[in-house]
Design a protein around this motif. Structure first.
Motif, PDB file in Angstrom:
ATOM      1  N   THR A 247       0.822  -1.208   0.000  1.00 57.14           N
ATOM      2  CA  THR A 247       0.000   0.000   0.000  1.00 57.14           C
ATOM      3  C   THR A 247       0.859   1.262   0.000  1.00 57.14           C
ATOM      4  O   THR A 247       0.341   2.354   0.142  1.00 57.14           O
ATOM      5  CB  THR A 247      -0.920   0.009   1.220  1.00 57.14           C
ATOM      6  N   LYS A 248       2.170   1.104  -0.126  1.00 58.22           N
ATOM      7  CA  LYS A 248       3.068   2.244  -0.068  1.00 58.22           C
ATOM      8  C   LYS A 248       3.904   2.321  -1.351  1.00 58.22           C
ATOM      9  O   LYS A 248       5.088   1.997  -1.363  1.00 58.22           O
ATOM     10  CB  LYS A 248       4.007   2.120   1.140  1.00 58.22           C
ATOM     11  N   PRO A 249       3.328   2.724  -2.432  1.00 60.53           N
ATOM     12  CA  PRO A 249       4.086   2.794  -3.692  1.00 60.53           C
ATOM     13  C   PRO A 249       5.090   3.937  -3.664  1.00 60.53           C
ATOM     14  O   PRO A 249       4.953   4.902  -2.919  1.00 60.53           O
ATOM     15  CB  PRO A 249       2.988   3.050  -4.724  1.00 60.53           C
ATOM     16  N   ALA A 250       6.111   3.799  -4.482  1.00 62.78           N
ATOM     17  CA  ALA A 250       7.095   4.874  -4.636  1.00 62.78           C
ATOM     18  C   ALA A 250       6.474   5.959  -5.494  1.00 62.78           C
ATOM     19  O   ALA A 250       6.108   5.731  -6.651  1.00 62.78           O
ATOM     20  CB  ALA A 250       8.359   4.328  -5.290  1.00 62.78           C
ATOM     21  N   VAL A 251       6.302   7.144  -4.924  1.00 63.50           N
ATOM     22  CA  VAL A 251       5.665   8.254  -5.641  1.00 63.50           C
ATOM     23  C   VAL A 251       6.500   9.504  -5.463  1.00 63.50           C
ATOM     24  O   VAL A 251       7.358   9.610  -4.592  1.00 63.50           O
ATOM     25  CB  VAL A 251       4.228   8.510  -5.131  1.00 63.50           C
ATOM     26  N   GLY A 252       6.229  10.489  -6.342  1.00 61.98           N
ATOM     27  CA  GLY A 252       6.961  11.739  -6.269  1.00 61.98           C
ATOM     28  C   GLY A 252       8.216  11.701  -7.109  1.00 61.98           C
ATOM     29  O   GLY A 252       8.517  10.718  -7.795  1.00 61.98           O
ATOM     30  N   PRO A 253       8.991  12.769  -7.067  1.00 66.96           N
ATOM     31  CA  PRO A 253      10.187  12.850  -7.903  1.00 66.96           C
ATOM     32  C   PRO A 253      11.277  11.879  -7.464  1.00 66.96           C
ATOM     33  O   PRO A 253      11.430  11.598  -6.275  1.00 66.96           O
ATOM     34  CB  PRO A 253      10.623  14.305  -7.723  1.00 66.96           C
ATOM     35  N   ARG A 254      12.023  11.392  -8.445  1.00 69.52           N
ATOM     36  CA  ARG A 254      13.112  10.454  -8.201  1.00 69.52           C
ATOM     37  C   ARG A 254      14.415  11.222  -8.046  1.00 69.52           C
ATOM     38  O   ARG A 254      14.673  12.193  -8.760  1.00 69.52           O
ATOM     39  CB  ARG A 254      13.206   9.469  -9.367  1.00 69.52           C
ATOM     40  N   LEU A 255      15.252  10.785  -7.116  1.00 78.93           N
ATOM     41  CA  LEU A 255      16.528  11.456  -6.851  1.00 78.93           C
ATOM     42  C   LEU A 255      17.590  10.992  -7.838  1.00 78.93           C
ATOM     43  O   LEU A 255      17.665   9.808  -8.197  1.00 78.93           O
ATOM     44  CB  LEU A 255      17.000  11.156  -5.426  1.00 78.93           C
ATOM     45  N   SER A 256      18.445  11.913  -8.225  1.00 81.96           N
ATOM     46  CA  SER A 256      19.610  11.561  -9.048  1.00 81.96           C
ATOM     47  C   SER A 256      20.674  10.940  -8.154  1.00 81.96           C
ATOM     48  O   SER A 256      20.585  10.978  -6.921  1.00 81.96           O
ATOM     49  CB  SER A 256      20.166  12.823  -9.707  1.00 81.96           C
ATOM     50  N   GLY A 257      21.694  10.388  -8.762  1.00 82.53           N
ATOM     51  CA  GLY A 257      22.780   9.799  -7.990  1.00 82.53           C
ATOM     52  C   GLY A 257      23.443  10.808  -7.066  1.00 82.53           C
ATOM     53  O   GLY A 257      23.758  10.499  -5.914  1.00 82.53           O
ATOM     54  N   GLU A 258      23.685  12.016  -7.567  1.00 84.08           N
ATOM     55  CA  GLU A 258      24.313  13.055  -6.756  1.00 84.08           C
ATOM     56  C   GLU A 258      23.404  13.466  -5.595  1.00 84.08           C
ATOM     57  O   GLU A 258      23.865  13.693  -4.468  1.00 84.08           O
ATOM     58  CB  GLU A 258      24.629  14.277  -7.626  1.00 84.08           C
ATOM     59  N   GLN A 259      22.116  13.564  -5.859  1.00 82.46           N
ATOM     60  CA  GLN A 259      21.168  13.938  -4.802  1.00 82.46           C
ATOM     61  C   GLN A 259      21.091  12.859  -3.726  1.00 82.46           C
ATOM     62  O   GLN A 259      20.994  13.162  -2.533  1.00 82.46           O
ATOM     63  CB  GLN A 259      19.789  14.199  -5.412  1.00 82.46           C
TER      64      GLN A 259
ATOM     65  N   ALA B  92       5.725  15.468   5.765  1.00 83.83           N
ATOM     66  CA  ALA B  92       6.720  15.860   4.758  1.00 83.83           C
ATOM     67  C   ALA B  92       6.746  14.865   3.616  1.00 83.83           C
ATOM     68  O   ALA B  92       6.887  15.238   2.435  1.00 83.83           O
ATOM     69  CB  ALA B  92       8.094  15.954   5.419  1.00 83.83           C
ATOM     70  N   SER B  93       6.579  13.582   3.939  1.00 83.64           N
ATOM     71  CA  SER B  93       6.543  12.548   2.906  1.00 83.64           C
ATOM     72  C   SER B  93       5.366  12.769   1.960  1.00 83.64           C
ATOM     73  O   SER B  93       5.510  12.661   0.729  1.00 83.64           O
ATOM     74  CB  SER B  93       6.439  11.169   3.561  1.00 83.64           C
ATOM     75  N   GLN B  94       4.211  13.098   2.512  1.00 82.56           N
ATOM     76  CA  GLN B  94       3.035  13.345   1.693  1.00 82.56           C
ATOM     77  C   GLN B  94       3.235  14.555   0.777  1.00 82.56           C
ATOM     78  O   GLN B  94       2.796  14.558  -0.382  1.00 82.56           O
ATOM     79  CB  GLN B  94       1.816  13.594   2.596  1.00 82.56           C
ATOM     80  N   ALA B  95       3.912  15.574   1.301  1.00 82.91           N
ATOM     81  CA  ALA B  95       4.170  16.758   0.482  1.00 82.91           C
ATOM     82  C   ALA B  95       5.053  16.412  -0.703  1.00 82.91           C
ATOM     83  O   ALA B  95       4.814  16.866  -1.841  1.00 82.91           O
ATOM     84  CB  ALA B  95       4.817  17.843   1.343  1.00 82.91           C
ATOM     85  N   PHE B  96       6.063  15.591  -0.481  1.00 84.41           N
ATOM     86  CA  PHE B  96       6.965  15.217  -1.581  1.00 84.41           C
ATOM     87  C   PHE B  96       6.300  14.247  -2.546  1.00 84.41           C
ATOM     88  O   PHE B  96       6.680  14.170  -3.716  1.00 84.41           O
ATOM     89  CB  PHE B  96       8.266  14.629  -1.031  1.00 84.41           C
ATOM     90  N   ALA B  97       5.322  13.496  -2.060  1.00 82.27           N
ATOM     91  CA  ALA B  97       4.625  12.582  -2.967  1.00 82.27           C
ATOM     92  C   ALA B  97       3.892  13.348  -4.054  1.00 82.27           C
ATOM     93  O   ALA B  97       3.670  12.824  -5.155  1.00 82.27           O
ATOM     94  CB  ALA B  97       3.636  11.721  -2.163  1.00 82.27           C
ATOM     95  N   SER B  98       3.535  14.599  -3.769  1.00 76.66           N
ATOM     96  CA  SER B  98       2.816  15.430  -4.754  1.00 76.66           C
ATOM     97  C   SER B  98       3.741  16.404  -5.478  1.00 76.66           C
ATOM     98  O   SER B  98       3.286  17.137  -6.366  1.00 76.66           O
ATOM     99  CB  SER B  98       1.708  16.226  -4.035  1.00 76.66           C
ATOM    100  N   ALA B  99       5.014  16.439  -5.107  1.00 71.32           N
ATOM    101  CA  ALA B  99       5.951  17.401  -5.710  1.00 71.32           C
ATOM    102  C   ALA B  99       6.319  16.975  -7.129  1.00 71.32           C
ATOM    103  O   ALA B  99       6.216  15.808  -7.506  1.00 71.32           O
ATOM    104  CB  ALA B  99       7.199  17.516  -4.845  1.00 71.32           C
ATOM    105  N   LYS B 100       6.751  17.945  -7.921  1.00 67.76           N
ATOM    106  CA  LYS B 100       7.152  17.686  -9.305  1.00 67.76           C
ATOM    107  C   LYS B 100       8.653  17.534  -9.448  1.00 67.76           C
ATOM    108  O   LYS B 100       9.138  16.909 -10.384  1.00 67.76           O
ATOM    109  CB  LYS B 100       6.670  18.818 -10.200  1.00 67.76           C
ATOM    110  N   SER B 101       9.410  18.114  -8.506  1.00 67.66           N
ATOM    111  CA  SER B 101      10.862  18.047  -8.597  1.00 67.66           C
ATOM    112  C   SER B 101      11.453  18.148  -7.193  1.00 67.66           C
ATOM    113  O   SER B 101      10.764  18.517  -6.230  1.00 67.66           O
ATOM    114  CB  SER B 101      11.396  19.190  -9.468  1.00 67.66           C
ATOM    115  N   VAL B 102      12.751  17.835  -7.100  1.00 68.30           N
ATOM    116  CA  VAL B 102      13.456  17.945  -5.821  1.00 68.30           C
ATOM    117  C   VAL B 102      14.247  19.248  -5.851  1.00 68.30           C
ATOM    118  O   VAL B 102      15.395  19.301  -6.295  1.00 68.30           O
ATOM    119  CB  VAL B 102      14.396  16.741  -5.587  1.00 68.30           C
TER     120      VAL B 102
ATOM    121  N   GLN C 256      15.934   6.266  -3.370  1.00 67.27           N
ATOM    122  CA  GLN C 256      15.587   6.685  -4.723  1.00 67.27           C
ATOM    123  C   GLN C 256      14.501   7.757  -4.756  1.00 67.27           C
ATOM    124  O   GLN C 256      14.497   8.612  -5.632  1.00 67.27           O
ATOM    125  CB  GLN C 256      15.137   5.475  -5.535  1.00 67.27           C
ATOM    126  N   TYR C 257      13.574   7.688  -3.773  1.00 69.37           N
ATOM    127  CA  TYR C 257      12.469   8.639  -3.739  1.00 69.37           C
ATOM    128  C   TYR C 257      12.443   9.325  -2.363  1.00 69.37           C
ATOM    129  O   TYR C 257      12.442   8.651  -1.332  1.00 69.37           O
ATOM    130  CB  TYR C 257      11.129   7.940  -3.981  1.00 69.37           C
TER     131      TYR C 257
END
Length: 583
Positions: free
Chosen positions: A363-375, A464-474, A432-433
């Motif tokens: 019930t906890k899918p990976a959502v929101g923007p994905r981090l780059s390797g550097e991030q 904070a997790s919920q906010a990032f789940a709806s974000a478009k970028s990091v 990753q997310y």
């Protein structure tokens, strides 16, 4: 000779009136009881003669709820109270017998603890009652192992309460006096009690009766404030229960396959948590010996004022009597002090978790923007730096010290556990997310921190997790939104606002500086937020606590920074420094 020890403080009116005040208070709490103040007698309210046998108990006061607390239908019909740790006079015992025979023409059974004063005074009253033509019998109870080699036998301990229950239930079945006397006599032979105490008690208006060295305990302590037969090293609950039960099993000559009922008697000052742990240890020890624990009754039975300690009494439910005695123990009673009931009856199972409820990864899918390797590298470094900052000196000791004045002094330890869990998490986490990382940190806060701090951190990180789940970028705007969502959730459910002397003062100050510096370069932005976090934490030293645990205590205990605010400053500054150094 006057003692140099200070008198123990007690919430009484005066030592001279405490026994009478206690009985009147019992009557106020339980109006079905009838208090006879001049004679210090408590009886159940009876308006007519039902022809049954009355059961009487009693002895010195200071053992509450014994014995007056066990007066009620299905247990005692009357109890006689003496002074603190002193036998009641013969006249008061005789009064109780004469009063009860008016409403119980089947006779009177008097249960007597095996103490010289009780044997003399209760015995003399019984003989006087017999001369007056009253059908009355007495049974002396003395099951204490520690004093069992005494010429007159062991002292009467909490086993009397087992007899109160069984004899009272048998009387309610209209059994005769001889049958009740035989029950009490047979059961008294099949019971044994032994206990320990960690601290002594004190009589009203007096200092403690003896001293126990730190880390030691008295084995075989009595219920009249007397020390035990040996001073031994204090062990764990597991070790102490095993030591006691070994001696009881040997004394009763119990073997595998036999059945028992257990009573755990709180000597006065033992916490319910300790009592529950002791009950657990009793069951596990008897299970290991394949002795079936049919019932266990835990609570204040025959206490010794505020003594910190407990006794264990086992009643051997042998093949001849076991089923009948269990029926009597399970019979209903209105006595306020009896801890048994429907929930006490042994049943299979009752322990086990439904693990399916915790398997919720799907019930906890990976959502929101994905981090780059550097991030991911920067995030891992920042989280590792924050965790290490909370674990390294002087942080744990400092936070505990700040928390000691208005809390329980464990803020540093609590955050240290969380930080250790975060470091372990970083060894395996893919990072990753951002939404997944924050959600998993929220769960760590709940499980590894626990308590109020774990709840607050868990709420903030989940928001904070919920906010990032709806974000478009990091980016910094997304981090600010997540930050503000976290502080809003903490404020909403924690009830605090900036200015209330909590962790929010640090979080809000830093977030405000972060927002003001959004147009600056990242290092400048982080530096401004870090400086604001420091200022926010320091400012709490001059605030009045209006929320959180600090608000429950006098302001004299809150003369330094708030521990939660300082903790937030520590990990925020560690995060900002790590990112700046690794850009």
């Amino acid at each position: 000779m006057t003692s140099n020890k200070p008198v123990t403080r007690k919430l009484i009116n005066c030592p001279e009136s405490c026994v009478d005040d206690n009985l009147l208070g019992l009557g106020a709490a339980y109006p079905l009881l009838h208090i006879h103040p001049k004679h210090r007698v408590v009886t159940s309210r009876q308006k007519e003669d039902y022809g049954k046998v009355a059961v009487i108990g009693g002895g010195g006061s200071g053992h509450e709820p014994f014995a007056a607390g066990f007066v009620g239908d299905g247990m005692l019909d009357g109890a006689v109270a003496g002074g603190v740790f002193a036998s009641p006079p013969t006249g008061n015992v005789l009064y109780a017998i004469k009063y009860l025979i008016k409403h119980n023409s089947g006779g009177v059974l008097v249960l007597i603890g095996n103490y010289t004063g009780d044997r003399l005074n209760f015995g003399k009253a019984i003989e006087k009652a017999k001369i007056a033509g009253i059908n009355v019998e007495g049974v002396i109870v003395g099951e204490d192992i520690a004093s069992s080699n005494n010429k007159t036998g062991g002292r009467g301990m909490c086993a009397e309460v087992f007899l109160y229950k069984m004899c009272g239930a048998l009387s309610a079945e209209d059994a005769g006096l001889e049958e009740l006397r035989n029950l009490a006599t047979d059961a008294a032979k099949r019971m044994a009690t032994l206990g320990v105490c960690l601290t002594p008690c004190s009589l009203p208006g007096q200092p403690p009766l003896f001293e126990i060295e730190h880390g030691m305990m008295e084995l075989g302590a009595g219920v009249h404030g007397e020390a035990g037969i040996a001073t031994v090293k204090l062990g764990t609950a597991h070790e102490v229960v095993a030591m006691i039960l070994e001696k009881i099993i040997e004394h009763l000559n119990l073997s595998s396959g036999e059945r028992v009922a257990a009573m755990v008697n709180n000597l006065g000052g033992t916490s319910i948590m300790e009592m529950n742990i002791i009950s657990k240890e009793i069951k596990e020890f008897l299970d290991s010996r394949q002795i079936l624990l049919e019932r266990i009754y835990s609570g204040h039975m025959k206490s010794s004022l505020e003594m910190h300690g407990f006794q264990i009494c086992l009643l051997h439910l042998d093949q001849r009597h076991g089923e009948a005695w269990l029926r009597l123990l399970d019979a209903p009673t209105a006595a306020p002090g009896w801890p048994g009931g429907v929930a006490s009856i042994r049943r299979q199972g009752g322990i086990g978790d439904d693990d399916s409820l915790t398997h919720t990864e799907e019930t906890k899918p990976a959502v929101g923007p994905r981090l780059s390797g550097e991030q991911r590298r920067l995030l891992a470094g920042a989280l590792r730096a924050a965790a290490r900052a909370l674990r390294q000196a002087p942080a744990p000791a400092l936070l505990n010290q700040l928390d000691a004045g208005c809390g329980d002094g464990d803020c540093g330890n609590t955050l240290d556990r969380f930080a250790a869990a975060v470091l372990q998490y970083l060894e395996r986490a893919p990072l990753q997310y951002v939404s997944c990382v924050l959600r998993e940190l929220s769960e760590l806060a709940e499980t590894d921190m626990g308590g109020t701090s774990g709840g607050l951190y868990g709420l903030g990180l989940a928001a904070a997790s919920q906010a990032f789940a709806s974000a478009k970028s990091v980016d910094v705007a997304s981090w600010l939104l997540a930050w503000e969502s976290a502080t809003h959730a903490i404020s909403k459910y924690g009830g605090a606002e900036p200015g209330d002397r909590t962790m929010l003062d640090t979080l809000h100050a830093a977030a405000a500086a972060f927002k003001r510096s959004m147009k600056a370069d990242l290092r400048s932005l982080l530096a401004a937020a870090g400086a604001a976090a420091e200022d926010g934490a320091r400012a709490t030293a001059f605030m009045s606590a209006r929320a959180g645990r600090a608000s429950y205590v006098a302001s004299t205990h809150t003369h330094d920074e708030d521990a939660g605010a300082r903790a937030a400053a520590i990990w925020l500054q560690a995060i900002f420094t790590s990112i700046s150094q690794n850009l």
